[in-house]
Design a protein around this motif. Structure first.
Motif, short mmCIF file in Angstrom:
data_model
loop_
_atom_site.label_atom_id
_atom_site.label_comp_id
_atom_site.label_asym_id
_atom_site.label_seq_id
_atom_site.Cartn_x
_atom_site.Cartn_y
_atom_site.Cartn_z
N HIS A 14 -33.62 -0.96 18.42
CA HIS A 14 -34.90 -1.30 19.05
C HIS A 14 -35.25 -0.13 19.97
O HIS A 14 -34.60 0.09 21.00
CB HIS A 14 -34.81 -2.60 19.84
CG HIS A 14 -36.13 -3.21 20.17
ND1 HIS A 14 -37.08 -2.56 20.93
CD2 HIS A 14 -36.68 -4.41 19.84
CE1 HIS A 14 -38.15 -3.33 21.07
NE2 HIS A 14 -37.93 -4.46 20.40
N ILE A 15 -36.26 0.64 19.59
CA ILE A 15 -36.55 1.89 20.28
C ILE A 15 -37.02 1.67 21.72
O ILE A 15 -36.48 2.26 22.66
CB ILE A 15 -37.61 2.69 19.50
CG1 ILE A 15 -37.11 2.98 18.08
CG2 ILE A 15 -37.92 4.00 20.24
CD1 ILE A 15 -35.82 3.74 18.00
N SER A 16 -38.01 0.80 21.93
CA SER A 16 -38.57 0.65 23.27
C SER A 16 -37.60 -0.06 24.22
O SER A 16 -37.59 0.21 25.42
CB SER A 16 -39.90 -0.10 23.21
OG SER A 16 -39.72 -1.42 22.75
N GLN A 17 -36.79 -0.96 23.69
CA GLN A 17 -35.83 -1.68 24.55
C GLN A 17 -34.50 -0.94 24.67
O GLN A 17 -33.68 -1.28 25.53
CB GLN A 17 -35.61 -3.09 24.01
CG GLN A 17 -36.85 -3.97 24.10
CD GLN A 17 -36.59 -5.40 23.65
OE1 GLN A 17 -35.44 -5.81 23.43
NE2 GLN A 17 -37.66 -6.18 23.51
N ASP A 57 -41.11 -0.41 16.29
CA ASP A 57 -40.10 -0.40 17.33
C ASP A 57 -38.69 -0.65 16.78
O ASP A 57 -37.71 -0.18 17.35
CB ASP A 57 -40.42 -1.49 18.37
CG ASP A 57 -40.81 -0.90 19.71
OD1 ASP A 57 -40.70 0.33 19.88
OD2 ASP A 57 -41.23 -1.67 20.59
N ALA A 91 -37.22 3.41 11.93
CA ALA A 91 -38.17 3.23 13.03
C ALA A 91 -39.13 4.42 13.13
O ALA A 91 -40.34 4.25 13.28
CB ALA A 91 -37.41 3.03 14.34
#
Length: 264
Positions: A98-101, A70, A64
């Motif tokens: 999943h970085i943003s979530q 993401d 990522a």
């Protein structure tokens, strides 16, 4: 909905994972500009300093970070003695972050595998070993500080025949994914498990990866009803909100041989 994901690998693993993830609308991009052997190698010239899960998670995070996407995916395989010390088992882990979530889900395969090794002293031993190697499986040749990887059986026969004049040598499977057909099959199965886990969401917060991984002991003995060490139910626990659900196993009773009361 289409989702781009970066796979950190120098061994063509994205192609092995794609059939399982494409039906979800995922497009995989393989990043091969990072030396994943720096995190540990199968041949042992670079020692492993993380557990298989830690390594898969690290690769996913790097994927990522390096791609700017993401979603990152990292894969790690390991080999060890099977249950009760019998045979060799392969554990394949495919971690997706999943970085943003803010979630991570890991698919897995665990099962028997071929990971042969031979100590070779004569040409007849060499021929017998090479005759047993499955089609497409590549080999490692070691002799003291000498190491050659990615050898076909033909190339291995030539090199090993020459090296035998210097003494005993060790021959083993090259277990890197692009050189091991059996391991390729196992990675594909781990990717299928990842796809299933991604679609299994927590009923409380909808975070992916809600899966009954935790074994709860206590299956009652068929003779006396006492709890045994065998699994009575499986527990799923959401990594984000800690919501829990329990699932019974198919068996209702354990055989008395597993009972600490009947067989103290």
């Amino acid at each position: 909905m289409s989702q781009s994901a970066a796979v950190l690998s120098r061994h063509q693993k994205a192609a092995l994972m794609a059939p399982a993830l494409q039906p979800l609308g995922w497009q995989l991009i393989e990043l091969d500009n990072f030396d994943t052997d720096s995190l540990g190698s199968f041949a042992g010239e670079r020692p492993r300093f993380m557990s298989p899960y830690e390594c898969a998670l690290r690769k996913a995070a790097l994927a990522a970070e390096l791609s700017g996407l993401d979603v990152g995916i990292g894969s790690e395989g390991s080999f060890a003695a099977g249950p009760y010390g019998l045979g060799t088992y392969n554990l394949e882990l495919i971690c997706c972050v999943h970085i943003s979530q803010g979630w991570a889900v890991t698919g897995r395969f665990y099962g028997p595998a071929q990971a042969q090794q031979w100590q070779i002293q004569t040409l007849s031993q060499l021929d017998a070993a090479l005759a047993s190697v499955p089609a497409g499986q590549h080999l490692l040749l070691q002799q003291g500080g000498y190491l050659q990887k990615a050898l076909s059986t033909e190339k291995c026969r030539t090199l090993a025949s020459e090296r035998l004049a210097l003494g005993e040598l060790q021959l083993s499977y090259d277990l890197r994914a692009h050189l091991s057909p059996e391991r390729q099959q196992h990675i594909a199965l781990a990717a299928q498990n990842l796809a299933e886990r991604l679609q299994s969401r927590c009923p409380a917060c909808a975070t992916p990866g809600f899966w009954p991984d935790i074994a709860i002991a206590g299956l009652p003995c068929e003779s006396c009803g006492a709890p045994t060490p065998l699994t009575a139910q499986k527990q799923a626990c959401c990594a984000r909100c800690q919501h829990q659900q329990y699932y019974p196993v198919p068996a209702q009773y354990a055989q008395s041989q597993y009972c600490p009361e009947c067989n103290p």
